[in-house]
Design a protein around this motif. Structure first.
Motif, mmCIF file in Angstrom:
data_model
loop_
_atom_site.group_PDB
_atom_site.id
_atom_site.type_symbol
_atom_site.label_atom_id
_atom_site.label_comp_id
_atom_site.label_asym_id
_atom_site.label_seq_id
_atom_site.Cartn_x
_atom_site.Cartn_y
_atom_site.Cartn_z
ATOM 1 N N GLU A 93 0.877 -1.224 0.143
ATOM 2 C CA GLU A 93 0.045 0.148 0.112
ATOM 3 C C GLU A 93 0.742 1.199 0.070
ATOM 4 O OE1 GLU A 93 -3.590 2.166 2.502
ATOM 5 O OE2 GLU A 93 -2.939 0.403 3.332
ATOM 6 N N TYR A 121 -5.247 -8.137 -4.704
ATOM 7 C CA TYR A 121 -5.107 -7.134 -3.537
ATOM 8 C C TYR A 121 -5.035 -5.815 -4.290
ATOM 9 C CZ TYR A 121 -3.120 -4.281 0.156
ATOM 10 O OH TYR A 121 -3.103 -3.444 0.932
ATOM 11 N N GLU A 150 -7.964 -3.289 -5.002
ATOM 12 C CA GLU A 150 -8.728 -2.557 -3.917
ATOM 13 C C GLU A 150 -8.164 -0.877 -4.210
ATOM 14 O OE1 GLU A 150 -7.639 -3.682 0.146
ATOM 15 O OE2 GLU A 150 -8.242 -5.781 -0.612
ATOM 16 N N HIS A 175 -14.055 -11.492 -1.466
ATOM 17 C CA HIS A 175 -13.093 -10.324 -0.810
ATOM 18 C C HIS A 175 -13.905 -9.108 -0.605
ATOM 19 C CE1 HIS A 175 -10.239 -12.980 -2.614
ATOM 20 N NE2 HIS A 175 -9.091 -12.535 -1.691
ATOM 21 N N ALA A 176 -14.188 -8.811 0.768
ATOM 22 C CA ALA A 176 -15.322 -7.739 0.870
ATOM 23 C C ALA A 176 -14.450 -6.350 0.473
ATOM 24 C CB ALA A 176 -15.502 -7.788 2.442
ATOM 25 N N ASN A 177 -13.391 -6.190 0.407
ATOM 26 C CA ASN A 177 -12.659 -4.968 0.350
ATOM 27 C C ASN A 177 -12.590 -4.763 -1.175
ATOM 28 O OD1 ASN A 177 -12.456 -4.279 2.907
ATOM 29 N ND2 ASN A 177 -10.388 -5.275 2.912
#
Length: 1586
Positions: A441, A496, A499, A539-541
């Motif tokens: 990130e 990932y 997101e 994947h909730a995000n």
């Protein structure tokens, strides 16, 4: 069998060449020395053995040659050896070894170039003959005696260049050297010993590391241990303490490699003292590379023996090394960078043995206040992660935890270092650990940094981050590399990274994110069928597929932002097509590549955003059609509506999202969803943002394509609500709106109606345009105050209304029923638009209101009912004034956008005028339009003319394109139009000039069209106009007016006869143009037309002459008069009699313009002759005077001059006054002299006509230049004749003797004639025979005064000897005898006087530059030679080639230029295309000559095509070796050298090498350095023939 002798001569010759060059080595000029060395190397390339032996012999023979020169020779030898060591024989090697050894040790001086050069020779030989070299060197390396420094340096260099050959000698060398160390007292010598020990140790380590390749694999480390330790003891304990910095660095450089050869126990024993000793040097030296390198070697040696004492020294080591990494680097020199690398290598060594203590030292330093310490620590950490991966493996969680703190750092240098650490972590599995997502990130956050913040401003230490190394750039590279090159990161990054796609604060990171995701998806796709599908539900995000589709589609609308995020987003959409919707797999596989191809075919500058948006919207429409699921479509529209607020800061993308939303709503089947969505959009729109109005309106317009009724209903409901009232409304969000905010709401609503009308089905709109659309638009535009409608003054609202009206009118025009549609409000709307246009300021163009209002008018005028004539004229005048009178904007930063707006406005005006013209497509209609433009075309303001011409050009093209001639009809106003436009070909503005040509071009084709030619017909004459346009760009007046003349010629060829006079008259009007250039162009064109079409103008001559005279009087311009004169000349050359008659009709006295016109007829001799003859005829045709009596009886009669002879006399004076009339005057000299003399005689005492007397009296106050009195005017003409006819001496004599005054009076006239004859006899004798002949013919004149005059003239001639010389005596006597019975007593008296009389005029030589003239003559003769002389002259060319080429360097520029000319004339006779091409390329006049390049190329072609000329060319060059010109002396050997360079060896017999070498030897002593340099260069090339 005999032995061939040439070998011996060749050896002798090579030796001679070498010795000649070696003799020149002592030249004082460095450039000559360098050339000599280069020549020696050139010799050595061809004959290495002979050259090296020659150098050896030379050095031995010249024992006292100074050191610098000996060094030069040795350097040359070393270079030859380096290139040809494998060709060296043993005997020569032995000779060279002895020479170099002797040279190297001849003096005891230290470190001089001479010794180094000799040492280099030994080292070069040692690469192949190591044993022989060592034998010689060791002979000078004896025990107990300090060796020469050069011997040690040579041994050290040999060990580096030939380790395998040297190491076997090292034990004996070391044993001999060790005792010497104690004897060395000088620091310089000690430095040499240290360097030798360093190189010995390094070569030993290299040998031991490659024993499998070594010649003696039995060599062991312990063989050197004792000796190395002994040397170590002296170096470390004694020499390292020296104050000499150079010695200390040499010692520490040697200790590093020596430490690997020390016995293990000795090394362990010495480490407690050795390490602090080395570390202490960091404080003593600024340049620390050798210290760091040696420290690293010592640490490696300590670790390799498993030292236990290292741990005790660790704290000091780490502190010192850490400081070295964190210290600011003041330069980026290779040595400084290398030092940093060596320090990091030390950390790697320590990490291998003590990782825990190392990390315990480093990680706490990540939390320090010093930026340098933080950056340095991160740099070390990254290095350790990469270089000590095995030792750091178990420390991963510890390191990840410690890295959380630097993630919060805001310093850009720290950030960059953190990114680099994370990159290293990714490669070594750190990011797969818990907490790794935080690092990812962080990278994405840095990718999302705004580019405008890069690069960072210089910090306090002056360091600056370059753009390529900025935090963002490093992060972007890192993310992509981690995604594509680190396989283990695939499962970590996918999915990932998704997101980060949708959140707005990651927008700048979209391009790298998409690229990484595309790569990851493709990699997973290769792995398996389902591996790349995105598990959105798991994947909730993760964002939903609707959110991803919306985001990627919207950011693609501006594809070049963010490093090309459009292409990156589309590629990601393509690879995710299965995950977005299963049915999109195949359609997107086809559609997305087409979009990408479109982007690749364009750049940011060339891409049309409007076209691109249409493609994306079409892609969205196709997608919705393929899915064909109303639930999916409604869900997508809901997601789009939800995302609108997130784009508030990027209005362009928000507008596109509105369009996407409109597209989705248009595809939705649920009317309820559509109504609710439109209602919410109207309620939630940010009306205060002007940019959002367009997006909202587009959304409603696109939605109306499928839901017109619902869209109009929602808009009308919104208008009827309380929203547009000031007090309150049903929507709380609109309460307490101010007046200004309400205006913005109205603007948006009006725009919505415009877009609805533009996009909805036109047939459906037509029924509602007046009843709903226009009614509601004007309801929003006007406000009721006390029941009275008041129109707003808000410019934005006004602009929206105009834009919407434009769209409405365009929609009506586009309808299939437009032709039958009766638009009752048309006139009202046109008037409203014109009111808006007139209200716009003329000092600036800030809004597109003018443009849009004119576009609206364009569409409206094509609808029924038609506008009235006055309304049409008002529209044209108003729009022209609004645009053409605009003040040009000064150059500003936003000048590009202003210019674009102006161009759009002009195009709108063009379309409007074309639409109006379309209603009357006749010559008369075109004439009306041009009449409106005419004042602007002739405007004194350049920008107004340019604009008007541009409009005219495009209107004429429109007229031509839409021209339909059903019958052959005349284009009756062609002449007027051509006359208006053609003079503008010389306008001050280049663009205007070209547009004028375009206008004329189109007009000529319009004429052809009216003559019946088809529209696609191409006329060769008219097409020539286009080729003339380039000539109008050039500012040179001569070129400009020449082009205008060509334009006029083309016009003359295609203009119908009936249009010629109207064209000329229009151009005559153009003479008064305020633009002087155009006025001049008019004169040029008039003259051209007169020349080309003059024969057809006979009947119009009086009118043309009259117009010319009047224009000269009206127009004040210095260029007008010469042009009018030339025009009259052209007319007279075709209609001489008519022009003369017309001019004779000019009133007396002639004004200055009439005089100038008369003088114009004297330009060309044949014309002047005609004019003079006509004037003579006019002067003699009528009686010279008439007698009249006064009204009183008894008064004597008065003689009054007749008008025509008087006018002709005055005209004669003007013509004779013109200098150009001289040739014609000489031709008609006798006739003119006699006629004027007789005219004088018959006007003595003659009066002017009464009307002219009045003019004469009135003119006395203004002091006229000449009197109109008949006799005086004749005398003036006679005087002018003498001056122009070359009889200036006669005129001067008359002036001095008062003869002119006598001629004018009755009493003195006869004496005046006598003096004239006398002067003629004295000064103009050769003219007399023809004069006498002409005068004799007038003896029978009816006028007594004329007979008196002629007799007096002839009688006086008899008093001069000239009559005898000219054999005139007999004819004169006969003539006078015949006059004895004349009725006039005066004549008889003069005859007697004549019979009683018995009556008599240098070159210089030019001086010329002989050399230049002779050279040019040579060139001219060569060019002129043909036939039998060619062969002879070819021989002369060959003979002259060398001097011509050499004298190209002549210091006298005229001579060099003459040589260029002569060479260019000569080269064709050589019949060699390559040589001719070379001469043409290099010898163009005005071009600078690179003589060496040219001569080289010339010699190459000469030797290739004429090899037999070598001997002759060389021998000719030898002659110029003795030239007095330095430049030629330098060029001659260069010429010779190039000839030899390109000659074949078999041509050698042509050259006398002995003679050539001798000549070059002499040149080597020339006083000019340049000559010596070229001579040395040529000597080197002679090896080819040696």
């Amino acid at each position: 069998m005999t032995v061939e002798r040439p070998d011996l001569s060749q050896v002798s010759l090579k030796r001679k060449l070498s010795f000649t060059l070696l003799d020149a080595i002592t030249d004082k000029e460095p450039v000559v020395q360098e050339q000599v060395c280069s020549a020696l190397r050139f010799l050595g390339e061809a004959r290495p053995r002979e050259t090296l032996r020659a150098c050896d012999a030379y050095l031995r023979q010249h024992d006292k040659l100074a050191q610098p020169y000996r060094a030069l020779i040795l350097r040359a030898m070393e270079m030859v050896l380096s290139s040809h060591i494998h060709q060296l024989d043993k005997d020569t090697a032995s000779i060279l070894i002895l020479l170099a050894s002797s040279e190297m040790t001849r003096t005891k001086g230290l470190d001089c170039d001479w010794q180094r050069a000799a040492s280099s020779v030994l080292v070069a030989v040692g690469k192949r003959f190591i044993n022989q070299v060592m034998e010689e060197v060791l002979s000078r390396f004896q025990p107990g005696v300090l060796p020469h420094c050069s011997v040690l340096q040579t041994l050290a260099s040999l060990s580096v260049s030939n380790a395998f050959g040297m190491v076997p000698f090292l034990p004996s060398i070391l044993s001999t050297m060790l005792p010497m160390l104690g004897m060395a007292k000088q620091d310089a010598l000690r430095v040499v010993f240290c360097c030798a020990l360093q190189h010995f140790s390094e070569s030993t380590l290299e040998y031991l590391a490659n024993l499998d390749q070594a010649p003696d694999p039995t060599v062991r480390r312990d063989a050197f241990a004792a000796d190395i330790f002994s040397a170590y003891d002296i170096l470390f304990h004694h020499w390292l303490q020296s104050r000499d910095a150079k010695l200390r660095l040499a010692v520490v450089a040697a200790l590093g490699p020596m430490s690997h050869l020390l016995p293990s126990e000795k090394l362990e024993e010495q480490l407690p003292r050795l390490l602090p000793g080395v570390l202490s040097l960091y404080k003593k030296h600024a340049e620390t590379f050798h210290v760091s390198k040696s420290l690293g070697q010592i640490l490696e040696a300590a670790v390799s023996v498993g030292s236990r004492t290292l741990e005790a020294q660790l704290d000091a080591l780490l502190a010192t090394l850490h400081t070295q990494i964190c210290v600011p680097v003041e330069s980026s020199s290779p040595l400084v960078m290398s030092s940093q690398k060596e320090v990091l290598r030390c950390f790697t060594v320590l990490a291998c043995c003590l990782p825990d203590r190392l990390l315990a030292f480093l990680l706490p330093r990540l939390d320090t206040s010093s930026e340098r310490l933080r950056v340095g620590t991160l740099q070390i950490l990254r290095h350790l992660i990469n270089s000590a991966a095995a030792q750091m493996e178990v420390k991963k969680p510890f390191i990840l935890s410690a890295m959380r703190l630097p993630l919060l750092d805001t310093n850009n240098k720290v950030k960059r270092a953190v990114v680099q650490v994370i990159s290293a972590m990714a490669h070594h599995g750190y990011l797969e650990q818990p907490g790794g997502e935080v690092m990812i990130e962080y990278i994405v956050q840095q990718c999302a940094l705004p580019p405008e913040q890069e690069p960072e401003k210089p910090g306090p230490d002056g360091e600056d981050l370059a753009a390529a190394d900025s935090v963002r750039a490093v992060s972007v590279r890192t993310l992509y590399l981690v995604s594509t090159t680190v396989d283990r990161m695939s499962d970590v990054l996918w999915p990932y990274l998704m997101e980060f796609l949708v959140p707005a604060h990651f927008t700048e990171a979209l391009t790298p994110l998409c690229r990484s995701l595309v790569h990851l998806a493709l990699k997973r796709q290769e792995a398996g069928a389902d591996a790349f599908l995105v598990p959105f539900e798991a994947h909730a995000n993760l964002p939903s597929p609707y959110a991803v589709t919306t985001r990627l589609l919207v950011v693609s609308s501006h594809p070049y932002l963010g490093d090309g995020r459009g292409a990156a987003s589309l590629r990601l959409l393509r690879v995710m097509r299965h995950s977005i919707h299963p049915l999109l797999a195949q359609p997107w596989e086809t559609a997305v590549p087409l979009l990408l191809e479109h982007l690749e075919a364009h750049t940011e500058e060339t891409l049309s955003l409007q076209e691109w948006e249409e493609k994306l919207l079409a892609f969205l429409r196709d997608t919705l059609a393929v899915v064909s699921d109303d639930t999916w479509t409604c869900q997508l529209s809901l997601e789009m509506r939800k995302r609108l607020p997130s784009y508030n800061r990027v209005p362009q993308e928000k507008n596109f999202l509105y369009k996407c939303l409109g597209t989705a709503l248009a595809a939705a089947a649920s009317r309820e969803v559509v109504r609710k969505s439109l209602q919410e959009l109207l309620g939630a729109a940010s009306y205060q943002q002007q940019a959002e109005h367009e997006g909202l309106a587009c959304c409603f317009g696109i939605c109306a394509t499928a839901h017109l009724e619902d869209t109009l209903t929602q808009l009308e409901d919104f208008i009827r609500s309380d929203v547009l009232r000031k007090s309150s409304g049903i929507f709380s969000i609109f309460k307490d709106r101010g007046e200004q905010e309400l205006e913005k709401v109205k603007s948006a609503l009006i725009l919505c109606y415009g877009h609805v009308a533009a996009r909805a089905p036109h047939e459906l709109v037509l029924a509602k345009v007046e009843s709903e659309v226009l009614r509601n638009m004007f309801q929003c535009f006007s406000t009721k105050v006390l029941g009275i409608k008041v129109e707003t003054k808000d410019p934005a609202l006004k602009l929206c209304l105009v834009q919407s009206l434009c769209m409405v009118s365009q929609a009506i025009c586009s309808s299939a029923q437009a032709s039958s549609f009766y638009f009752s409000r048309k006139a009202e709307l046109v008037a409203q638009m014109m009111e808006f246009i007139r209200a716009e300021p003329l000092d600036s163009l800030k809004t597109p209101l003018r443009k849009k209002a004119m576009l609206a008018c364009t569409h409206l005028v094509s609808l029924e009912p038609a506008l009235e004539e006055q309304a049409r004229a008002d529209v044209i005048r108003g729009c022209l004034y609004s645009v053409l009178a605009l003040v040009p904007e000064p150059d500003r930063e936003d000048g590009g956008s202003q210019e674009s707006l102006y161009q759009d406005t002009v195009r709108a005006l063009e379309d409007l005028l074309a639409g109006l013209l379309q209603r009357n497509m006749t010559p008369q209609g075109l004439q009306i339009m041009v009449e409106h433009l005419s004042p602007w075309i002739k405007s004194p303001k350049g920008h107004e003319r340019a604009r008007a011409l541009g409009l005219s050009t495009r209107l004429l093209r429109h007229f031509r394109q839409h021209l339909h001639v059903s019958a052959l009809v005349p284009f009756h106003n062609l002449g007027l139009l051509v006359g208006l436009f053609s003079p503008r070909c010389a306008d001050l503005c280049p663009a205007t000039r070209q547009q004028a040509v375009d206008c004329v071009y189109t007009l000529l084709y319009l004429q052809l069209g009216h003559e019946g030619f088809s529209r696609d017909y191409r006329d060769d004459v008219a097409e020539q106009l286009l080729g003339l346009k380039d000539g109008l760009v050039h500012p040179d007046p001569a070129t400009l007016f020449h082009t205008c003349h060509s334009v006029a010629q083309i016009i003359a060829k295609r203009l119908p006869p009936d249009q010629l006079i109207s064209l000329l008259l229009t151009m005559f009007e153009g003479l008064g143009d305020p633009d002087k250039n155009c006025s001049r162009a008019a004169t040029v064109m008039i003259n051209c037309l007169l020349k080309e079409r003059g024969p057809a103008l006979l009947e119009k001559v009086p009118e043309i002459v009259s117009v010319l005279r009047s224009k000269l009087q009206e127009t004040q311009g210095e260029h007008i008069l010469p042009a009018a004169q030339h025009g009259l000349y052209l007319l007279a050359s075709q209609h001489c009699a008519a022009v003369v008659s017309s001019l004779l009709g000019s009133p007396l006295p002639f004004d200055s313009h009439t005089c100038a016109l008369w003088r114009a007829l004297a330009v060309q001799p044949s014309l002047t002759t005609q004019v003079l003859e006509l004037l003579l005829e006019k002067m003699s045709r009528d009686v010279p005077f008439k007698e009249s009596r006064a009204f009183l009886l008894g008064s004597s009669p008065h003689r009054v001059a007749t008008l025509l002879p008087l006018v002709a006399t005055c005209a004669l004076y003007e013509v004779l006054s013109a200098p150009a009339s001289g040739t014609a005057v000489l031709e008609l000299y006798p006739q003119l002299l006699v006629a004027l003399l007789l005219r004088v005689s018959c006007t003595v005492g003659v009066q002017l006509p009464r009307n002219l007397q009045v003019k004469e009296r009135r003119g006395t106050g203004t002091a006229p230049a000449r009197s109109l009195e008949p006799c005086s005017s004749a005398v003036d003409a006679l005087q002018a004749l003498l001056l122009r006819g070359g009889s200036q001496d006669v005129a001067q004599c008359m002036q001095l003797e008062g003869g002119w005054e006598l001629l004018r009076t009755s009493a003195g006239h006869e004496e005046g004639v006598t003096r004239l004859a006398s002067a003629m006899a004295r000064c103009a004798g050769p003219r007399l025979p023809l004069v006498v002949k002409a005068l004799v013919c007038t003896q029978n004149s009816p006028y007594e005064m004329q007979r008196v005059t002629s007799t007096a003239f002839l009688a006086e001639l008899l008093s001069s000897n000239v009559v005898n010389d000219l054999m005139l005596l007999e004819s004169l006597l006969d003539n006078l005898a015949a006059r004895q019975k004349d009725s006039s007593t005066s004549v008889r008296r003069l005859v007697l006087r004549g019979l009683a009389n018995v009556a008599s005029g240098s070159p210089d030589k030019e001086k010329v530059e002989f050399r230049e003239a002779s050279i040019r003559l040579f060139g001219h003769l060569n060019k002129a030679c043909h036939g039998d002389c060619e062969e002879v002259f070819l021989e002369q060319v060959v003979g002259g080639l060398v001097p011509l080429l050499l004298h190209l360097q002549d210091p006298q520029a005229p001579v060099a230029s003459a040589c260029r000319f002569a060479l260019c004339m000569c080269v064709p006779n050589l019949e060699c295309e390559e040589l001719a091409a070379t001469f043409h390329k290099h010898l163009q006049e005005g071009r600078s000559l690179h003589f060496g390049e040219f001569l080289n190329s010339t010699c190459k072609h000469l030797m290739h095509h004429f090899p037999d000329l070598l001997g002759r060319l060389v021998s000719t060059n030898l002659f110029y070796f003795k030239s007095t010109l330095e430049e030629v002396r330098a060029a001659a050997p260069m010429f010779t050298g190039f000839l030899v360079l390109h000659a074949e060896p078999e041509q050698k017999p042509q050259v006398d090498l002995e003679q050539l070498i001798a000549a070059l030897q002499l040149l080597l002593r020339d006083p000019a350095p340049g000559v010596r340099e070229k001579s040395a260069e040529t000597l080197g090339r002679l090896v080819k023939f040696a």
